[in-house]
Design a protein around this motif. Structure first.
Motif, PDB file in Angstrom:
ATOM      1  N   LEU A  21      78.115 -32.597 -11.068  1.00 22.87           N
ATOM      2  CA  LEU A  21      76.696 -32.853 -10.817  1.00 22.87           C
ATOM      3  C   LEU A  21      76.195 -32.043  -9.618  1.00 22.87           C
ATOM      4  CD1 LEU A  21      76.723 -36.709 -11.389  1.00 22.87           C
ATOM      5  CD2 LEU A  21      75.555 -35.021 -12.826  1.00 22.87           C
ATOM      6  N   HIS A  22      76.968 -32.035  -8.556  1.00 26.67           N
ATOM      7  CA  HIS A  22      76.572 -31.311  -7.349  1.00 26.67           C
ATOM      8  C   HIS A  22      76.488 -29.799  -7.619  1.00 26.67           C
ATOM      9  CE1 HIS A  22      76.083 -30.427  -3.116  1.00 26.67           C
ATOM     10  NE2 HIS A  22      77.054 -29.537  -3.221  1.00 26.67           N
ATOM     11  N   GLY A  23      77.467 -29.262  -8.314  1.00 31.47           N
ATOM     12  CA  GLY A  23      77.487 -27.826  -8.585  1.00 31.47           C
ATOM     13  C   GLY A  23      76.325 -27.373  -9.454  1.00 31.47           C
ATOM     14  N   VAL A  24      76.026 -28.138 -10.486  1.00 32.40           N
ATOM     15  CA  VAL A  24      74.905 -27.775 -11.364  1.00 32.40           C
ATOM     16  C   VAL A  24      73.590 -27.927 -10.609  1.00 32.40           C
ATOM     17  CG1 VAL A  24      73.670 -28.371 -13.479  1.00 32.40           C
ATOM     18  CG2 VAL A  24      76.166 -28.302 -13.482  1.00 32.40           C
ATOM     19  N   ARG A  25      73.447 -29.003  -9.840  1.00 30.50           N
ATOM     20  CA  ARG A  25      72.218 -29.209  -9.053  1.00 30.50           C
ATOM     21  C   ARG A  25      71.990 -28.038  -8.086  1.00 30.50           C
ATOM     22  NH1 ARG A  25      68.830 -33.229  -7.741  1.00 30.50           N
ATOM     23  NH2 ARG A  25      70.041 -34.724  -8.950  1.00 30.50           N
ATOM     24  N   ARG A  26      73.022 -27.647  -7.371  1.00 29.50           N
ATOM     25  CA  ARG A  26      72.899 -26.549  -6.407  1.00 29.50           C
ATOM     26  C   ARG A  26      72.456 -25.263  -7.122  1.00 29.50           C
ATOM     27  NH1 ARG A  26      77.605 -26.876  -3.905  1.00 29.50           N
ATOM     28  NH2 ARG A  26      78.639 -25.498  -5.356  1.00 29.50           N
ATOM     29  N   LEU A  79      70.898 -18.242 -13.304  1.00 27.09           N
ATOM     30  CA  LEU A  79      71.269 -19.660 -13.355  1.00 27.09           C
ATOM     31  C   LEU A  79      72.648 -19.835 -13.975  1.00 27.09           C
ATOM     32  CD1 LEU A  79      70.692 -22.698 -13.081  1.00 27.09           C
ATOM     33  CD2 LEU A  79      69.500 -22.539 -15.299  1.00 27.09           C
ATOM     34  N   TYR A  80      72.892 -19.179 -15.110  1.00 27.59           N
ATOM     35  CA  TYR A  80      74.197 -19.300 -15.780  1.00 27.59           C
ATOM     36  C   TYR A  80      75.322 -18.847 -14.848  1.00 27.59           C
ATOM     37  CZ  TYR A  80      71.166 -19.206 -19.964  1.00 27.59           C
ATOM     38  OH  TYR A  80      70.199 -19.439 -20.892  1.00 27.59           O
ATOM     39  N   GLU A  81      75.128 -17.703 -14.194  1.00 32.59           N
ATOM     40  CA  GLU A  81      76.152 -17.176 -13.280  1.00 32.59           C
ATOM     41  C   GLU A  81      76.409 -18.139 -12.123  1.00 32.59           C
ATOM     42  OE1 GLU A  81      74.949 -13.248 -12.108  1.00 32.59           O
ATOM     43  OE2 GLU A  81      75.069 -12.497 -14.163  1.00 32.59           O
ATOM     44  N   ARG A  82      75.351 -18.705 -11.592  1.00 28.57           N
ATOM     45  CA  ARG A  82      75.493 -19.640 -10.470  1.00 28.57           C
ATOM     46  C   ARG A  82      76.226 -20.915 -10.897  1.00 28.57           C
ATOM     47  NH1 ARG A  82      72.104 -18.612  -5.875  1.00 28.57           N
ATOM     48  NH2 ARG A  82      70.738 -16.838  -6.236  1.00 28.57           N
ATOM     49  N   ILE A  83      75.916 -21.410 -12.078  1.00 25.24           N
ATOM     50  CA  ILE A  83      76.593 -22.617 -12.565  1.00 25.24           C
ATOM     51  C   ILE A  83      78.078 -22.341 -12.734  1.00 25.24           C
ATOM     52  CG2 ILE A  83      76.878 -24.165 -14.554  1.00 25.24           C
ATOM     53  CD1 ILE A  83      73.817 -24.078 -14.888  1.00 25.24           C
ATOM     54  N   VAL A  84      78.420 -21.271 -13.418  1.00 27.42           N
ATOM     55  CA  VAL A  84      79.828 -20.940 -13.661  1.00 27.42           C
ATOM     56  C   VAL A  84      80.569 -20.746 -12.344  1.00 27.42           C
ATOM     57  CG1 VAL A  84      81.355 -19.154 -14.580  1.00 27.42           C
ATOM     58  CG2 VAL A  84      79.482 -20.031 -15.978  1.00 27.42           C
ATOM     59  N   HIS A  85      79.969 -20.027 -11.415  1.00 26.79           N
ATOM     60  CA  HIS A  85      80.607 -19.792 -10.116  1.00 26.79           C
ATOM     61  C   HIS A  85      80.810 -21.110  -9.364  1.00 26.79           C
ATOM     62  CE1 HIS A  85      81.656 -17.821  -6.382  1.00 26.79           C
ATOM     63  NE2 HIS A  85      80.760 -18.576  -5.772  1.00 26.79           N
ATOM     64  N   SER A  86      79.790 -21.927  -9.362  1.00 27.88           N
ATOM     65  CA  SER A  86      79.856 -23.192  -8.632  1.00 27.88           C
ATOM     66  C   SER A  86      80.923 -24.123  -9.209  1.00 27.88           C
ATOM     67  CB  SER A  86      78.480 -23.870  -8.686  1.00 27.88           C
ATOM     68  OG  SER A  86      78.475 -25.033  -7.920  1.00 27.88           O
ATOM     69  N   LEU A  87      80.993 -24.219 -10.526  1.00 27.37           N
ATOM     70  CA  LEU A  87      81.972 -25.117 -11.150  1.00 27.37           C
ATOM     71  C   LEU A  87      83.394 -24.577 -11.033  1.00 27.37           C
ATOM     72  CD1 LEU A  87      80.094 -26.428 -14.303  1.00 27.37           C
ATOM     73  CD2 LEU A  87      80.109 -27.322 -11.958  1.00 27.37           C
ATOM     74  N   ALA A  88      83.536 -23.262 -10.892  1.00 24.67           N
ATOM     75  CA  ALA A  88      84.867 -22.698 -10.665  1.00 24.67           C
ATOM     76  C   ALA A  88      85.377 -23.103  -9.281  1.00 24.67           C
ATOM     77  CB  ALA A  88      84.835 -21.178 -10.794  1.00 24.67           C
ATOM     78  N   LEU A  89      84.469 -23.112  -8.296  1.00 23.77           N
ATOM     79  CA  LEU A  89      84.848 -23.502  -6.938  1.00 23.77           C
ATOM     80  C   LEU A  89      85.216 -24.981  -6.867  1.00 23.77           C
ATOM     81  CD1 LEU A  89      82.164 -21.599  -4.825  1.00 23.77           C
ATOM     82  CD2 LEU A  89      84.590 -21.024  -5.108  1.00 23.77           C
TER      83      LEU A  89
END
Length: 125
Positions: A21-26, A79-89
């Motif tokens: 939730l936090h990663g997608v929101r960010r 947006l897609y790139e940011r979501i994928v990057h965030s969820l990988a972290l």
């Protein structure tokens, strides 16, 4: 004002779900420029027997459906790139296990607090 549904296999910890939730929101705040308080998210969990996914996917498969006002293609790619990057972290979801679908209904298809929403933020089409 994006509405997000995140679908995952049941059995993940609360910490794992909060990280999703936090990663997608960010990513939404950064890519779309929408205020944090305008984002609504929910997680739906399914038993493994209720999922029919390719065998190449892991038990961390994360399906993300975002309903929002229309945005430019470059904004969505960001947006897609940011979501994928965030969820990988955190929580450690591989890009191979992230699937994103964006729905962009007309403005009048949204009713927020009984009203049609304002124009999208500065990063919109």
């Amino acid at each position: 004002m994006p509405f997000v549904r995140i679908e995952i296999q049941a059995g993940k910890t609360g910490q794992y779900r909060r990280a999703l939730l936090h990663g997608v929101r960010r990513a939404l705040v950064e890519a779309l420029g929408v205020p944090d308080e305008r984002i609504m998210q929910r997680i739906a969990e399914y038993e493994p027997s209720d999922l029919d996914v390719p065998e190449t996917k892991s038990d961390r498969l994360t399906l993300i459906e975002i309903s929002m006002l229309p945005r430019d293609g470059a904004v969505k790619r960001d947006l897609y790139e940011r979501i994928v990057h965030s969820l990988a972290l955190s929580p450690g979801v591989s890009a191979d296990d992230v699937m994103i679908v964006v729905n962009e209904p007309h403005r009048e298809c949204f009713g927020i607090c009984g009203e049609v929403p304002e124009e999208p933020g500065p990063h919109s089409a």
